[in-house]
Design a protein around this motif. Structure first.
Motif, mmCIF file in Angstrom:
data_model
loop_
_atom_site.group_PDB
_atom_site.id
_atom_site.type_symbol
_atom_site.label_atom_id
_atom_site.label_comp_id
_atom_site.label_asym_id
_atom_site.label_seq_id
_atom_site.Cartn_x
_atom_site.Cartn_y
_atom_site.Cartn_z
ATOM 1 N N TYR A 126 0.883 -1.263 0.036
ATOM 2 C CA TYR A 126 -0.005 0.070 0.053
ATOM 3 C C TYR A 126 0.994 1.455 -0.112
ATOM 4 O O TYR A 126 0.669 2.276 -0.804
ATOM 5 C CB TYR A 126 -0.846 -0.025 1.186
ATOM 6 C CG TYR A 126 -1.594 1.281 1.416
ATOM 7 C CD1 TYR A 126 -2.837 1.697 0.585
ATOM 8 C CD2 TYR A 126 -1.317 2.135 2.395
ATOM 9 C CE1 TYR A 126 -3.481 2.904 0.773
ATOM 10 C CE2 TYR A 126 -2.068 3.467 2.304
ATOM 11 C CZ TYR A 126 -3.159 3.762 1.645
ATOM 12 O OH TYR A 126 -3.945 4.957 1.865
ATOM 13 N N PHE A 127 2.009 1.224 0.889
ATOM 14 C CA PHE A 127 2.670 2.269 0.814
ATOM 15 C C PHE A 127 3.977 1.788 1.696
ATOM 16 O O PHE A 127 4.186 1.037 2.551
ATOM 17 C CB PHE A 127 2.308 3.564 1.840
ATOM 18 C CG PHE A 127 3.096 4.880 1.728
ATOM 19 C CD1 PHE A 127 2.889 5.609 0.817
ATOM 20 C CD2 PHE A 127 3.838 5.064 2.746
ATOM 21 C CE1 PHE A 127 3.871 6.657 0.896
ATOM 22 C CE2 PHE A 127 4.717 6.200 2.793
ATOM 23 C CZ PHE A 127 4.590 6.889 1.785
ATOM 24 N N ASN A 152 -0.353 12.097 -1.727
ATOM 25 C CA ASN A 152 -1.448 11.960 -0.959
ATOM 26 C C ASN A 152 -1.177 11.453 0.494
ATOM 27 O O ASN A 152 -1.455 12.156 1.687
ATOM 28 C CB ASN A 152 -2.486 11.204 -1.537
ATOM 29 C CG ASN A 152 -3.650 11.105 -0.668
ATOM 30 O OD1 ASN A 152 -4.186 12.130 -0.249
ATOM 31 N ND2 ASN A 152 -4.461 9.780 -0.390
ATOM 32 N N VAL A 153 -0.560 10.224 0.592
ATOM 33 C CA VAL A 153 -0.291 9.838 1.959
ATOM 34 C C VAL A 153 0.743 10.644 2.693
ATOM 35 O O VAL A 153 0.610 11.027 3.894
ATOM 36 C CB VAL A 153 0.535 8.405 1.866
ATOM 37 C CG1 VAL A 153 1.206 7.959 3.094
ATOM 38 C CG2 VAL A 153 -0.537 7.361 1.223
ATOM 39 N N THR A 180 0.942 13.736 2.341
ATOM 40 C CA THR A 180 0.110 15.068 2.764
ATOM 41 C C THR A 180 -0.787 14.695 4.177
ATOM 42 O O THR A 180 -0.540 15.733 4.881
ATOM 43 C CB THR A 180 -0.487 15.623 1.708
ATOM 44 O OG1 THR A 180 0.508 15.993 0.711
ATOM 45 C CG2 THR A 180 -1.292 16.918 1.969
ATOM 46 N N VAL A 181 -1.362 13.768 4.080
ATOM 47 C CA VAL A 181 -2.146 13.309 5.106
ATOM 48 C C VAL A 181 -1.379 13.272 6.308
ATOM 49 O O VAL A 181 -1.656 13.979 7.480
ATOM 50 C CB VAL A 181 -2.845 12.057 4.851
ATOM 51 C CG1 VAL A 181 -3.454 11.618 6.313
ATOM 52 C CG2 VAL A 181 -4.100 12.255 3.833
ATOM 53 N N LEU A 182 -0.290 12.675 6.365
ATOM 54 C CA LEU A 182 0.706 12.467 7.585
ATOM 55 C C LEU A 182 1.199 13.656 7.927
ATOM 56 O O LEU A 182 1.477 13.812 9.346
ATOM 57 C CB LEU A 182 1.808 11.387 7.303
ATOM 58 C CG LEU A 182 1.366 9.740 6.882
ATOM 59 C CD1 LEU A 182 2.378 9.121 6.686
ATOM 60 C CD2 LEU A 182 0.557 9.090 8.102
ATOM 61 N N SER A 184 0.232 16.509 7.375
ATOM 62 C CA SER A 184 -0.848 17.694 7.726
ATOM 63 C C SER A 184 -1.390 17.319 9.220
ATOM 64 O O SER A 184 -1.458 18.304 9.933
ATOM 65 C CB SER A 184 -2.007 17.641 6.739
ATOM 66 O OG SER A 184 -1.732 18.080 5.512
ATOM 67 N N LEU A 185 -1.621 16.065 9.457
ATOM 68 C CA LEU A 185 -1.876 15.721 10.905
ATOM 69 C C LEU A 185 -0.771 16.144 11.837
ATOM 70 O O LEU A 185 -1.167 16.078 13.174
ATOM 71 C CB LEU A 185 -2.251 14.396 11.038
ATOM 72 C CG LEU A 185 -3.261 13.988 10.042
ATOM 73 C CD1 LEU A 185 -3.711 12.401 10.066
ATOM 74 C CD2 LEU A 185 -4.474 14.740 10.595
#
Lengths: 421, 421
Positions: A187-188, A267-268, A270-272, A274-275
């Motif tokens: 997945y990543f 995307n992954v 940016t999510v990580l 940003s959080l």
């Protein structure tokens, strides 16, 4: 002749360095691998034996070592009589390992710039914050230190130096392009230590444009390139080690680094990011436990070494150089394409580790035979590029060039530049 | 007349319960708030005073308490002479707090089903795994226990009961729809405890269809609805507490729960979940620290209570009930719309906490005056819905109905069902 190699670290790059040193142990002598976790170093020793990668029978041995402990590292250098130390562990160790080399007179090689765990993206040029402060100490002690001797930094610096010296009258821009068209099927995952990987992108992006430092943000500037073999690749302007030495040592007004990212990776990330999960500042859980979020992310991600077995596809890394030759605009792409599966068959690693570890081993060979053993601190572009690139031709990383005359090998078997396809 | 209330917890729902109890302290008597973190309970007491929400001068006091310690909770119930306990803390506490009520004879109210921190999504019906096992103990001790007395579970159960009893001859389906068209202005946040929030979505989704339990995966089934005030909302089939009691207590073949999610929420959730960062199984960092990833995610996310000040927009939660009335197909939507900013002005909370906390307080009032004080364990649909819904009309959560006759208030001021707009 300098002999006996001490490899620091037991991650992906150290694994490749150990295998490649073993393939040249008739020249390099004993091979010692030191890691904080002894079992990991022992695993590498076992894999070298299992894959039959020792050129000739000889010593290859694992050691437990906290390489931040300069005295302990110096003692191990003395005990193993290692004359060449290859720092292939985390970038947090560079300065401690270099200090142990200065203390013992051993030569020093690394593949990435020093990092302070408490800081990201310091003021450019980054080398001036750490390594270059020890240049005089290296010269005083007669220690050969070769900084950033992987692929990027490393081979791309040699490509830049070669282009400036031999292919152009004047170079206006060097765009270093790093793309991976391979797939690990997870997945990543990051292709090397997630902690180091993410640190590259969480701060400001420093690039060298119009002869000065420019600051931008990650994923702010995108550029797509049509590359050999891997085809069209989307990349993003990224801060990277080699810009910080090339801008000092070469008279080129634009030096940029472009790294390829898939939309999914961004995307992954940016999510990580940003959080706040990529932060190295500790947070406190409701239960009162203190923890650095990035270390938890690292703990849940696949071990980069575990990706190698199923990795498919190729990397393409190179320098797109633009300028003037004989009064006319000129453009060349000097590059290497590396195959994940082929790297795995040879040394049990994927191409990302392979492209970093093979050049470091080639640098060790050039220190061993005296070619690069100049008893001072060097970035790659301060050394003659041809002997190294020629060695890499036969060690698994051949270079190619694409220009108006076509796409061809960069060097002839005897090391001459090939002018036409 | 039962008097004196002990509120367990000091999060968003407890905050609302405290404010609403204060607004009715002439009836409810003393208000005590107990939290593991005394300071948080003290903060709620201060905010009740600051907002002038005490109906009449009286005791409102904060206590430090580990509510997993049944003896300590029982001692506090006795010391405060609390006859009603509202469990508004984390769902992990339900069974311990209920045990303290059985021991002391105090009435018990909660707003969500019990959870075991070590398990997610156990076999349905979930209530049978925990709460219902204590039904006999409650009856033996004469303890009134009201389970799931928030909005969902809670008011939506009362809507379902009302529809089955008074609006249909036969009900074929109840679709509970929970949407939040509000915006907190942060990159990402959960509206209540992230640990509880994410646990709802990481396991299987249980729904009641064609008279049996169906298992599916999160975000597998999507449905969009045109709702009053908030407009078209996309929702996903989700497992939820109330399905597990309604399917037992009402003879309805299809009972489903639909929760609204933005694409952004789903993306962030999917990234975190796919990486394993929502796991409650501890991982080990490279440095050897053991940590539960979900607790780190919770630590980096905004405190849900901090969202209230800037929250804008409205929630819409209700039951779409389909069936037959007078031999003809019939459909009604019974719902409430709650405004984030209005809730904040009244009690300093956003609408998600408000819709859960106000009904629990109304339930306490119905125990205090004897209406619901039946000295046994109840899910909401086992109690007369009208007195509660009528009380909520004046406490900030009016109900509306939309059917073939139009969209109108559900009840007249004297509590009669309104037949037409």
């Amino acid at each position: 002749m300098k002999r006996n190699v001490l490899i620091i670290g037991a991650g992906g790059v150290a694994h490749v360095v150990a295998h490649k040193c073993a393939q040249h142990n008739a020249t390099l002598g004993e091979i010692h691998i030191a890691s904080r976790t002894l079992e990991k170093a022992q695993g590498i020793v076992r894999s070298v034996h299992a894959m039959g990668n020792l050129q000739t029978s000889g010593v290859i041995k694992a050691h437990g070592l906290n390489a931040l402990d300069i005295k302990a590292t110096a003692a191990l250098i003395r005990a193993t009589n290692a004359r060449i130390v290859i720092q292939a562990g985390t970038s947090f160790l560079n300065m401690a390992v270099l200090a142990a080399c200065v203390e013992t007179g051993a030569a020093y090689i690394d593949t990435a710039i020093h990092e302070d765990p408490a800081k990201t993206c310091e003021a450019p040029p980054w080398y001036a914050n750490y390594e270059w402060k020890q240049a005089q100490a290296c010269a005083d002690a007669g220690v050969t230190a070769i900084l950033g001797a992987g692929f990027d930094p490393g081979v791309v610096n040699a490509y830049a130096k070669l282009a400036v010296d031999e292919l152009f009258d004047e170079v206006s821009s060097i765009d270093i392009i790093d793309t991976n068209a391979g797939s690990h099927g997870k997945y990543f995952a990051t292709n090397f230590d997630p902690e180091i990987n993410f640190r590259e992108f969480t701060g400001s992006v420093w690039s060298w444009q119009e002869g000065r430092w420019c600051e931008s943000r990650m994923f702010e500037e995108q550029r797509a390139w049509d590359l050999p073999v891997v085809g069209r690749q989307t990349t993003y302007l990224t801060g990277h080690d080699e810009i910080h030495s090339l801008s000092t040592h070469l008279d080129v007004p634009n030096i940029r680094f472009w790294m390829g990212f898939s939309d999914h990776y961004i995307n992954v990330f940016t999510v990580l990011n940003s959080l706040g999960l990529l932060s190295e500042q500790p947070v406190r859980t409701a239960e009162g436990q203190q923890i650095v979020p990035l270390k938890v992310v690292k703990a849940v991600l696949p071990d980069p070494a575990s990706l190698a077995r199923t990795y498919k596809g190729k990397t393409c890394i190179g320098d797109l150089v633009r300028g003037v030759k004989d009064g006319r605009p000129h453009e060349v792409l000097i590059y290497n394409v590396c195959d994940h599966e082929q790297a795995y068959r040879e040394v049990g690693s994927q191409a990302i580790s392979y492209t970093a570890g093979v050049p470091a081993t080639a640098a060790a060979l050039l220190i061993a035979d005296g070619t690069w053993d100049n008893r001072k601190m060097n970035n790659i572009e301060q050394l003659a590029p041809r002997p190294w690139l020629q060695l890499l031709e036969t060690m698994g990383l051949p270079s190619r060039i694409r220009d108006a005359h076509g796409d061809r090998a960069l060097l002839s078997p005897c090391g001459k530049l090939l002018k036409a396809a």
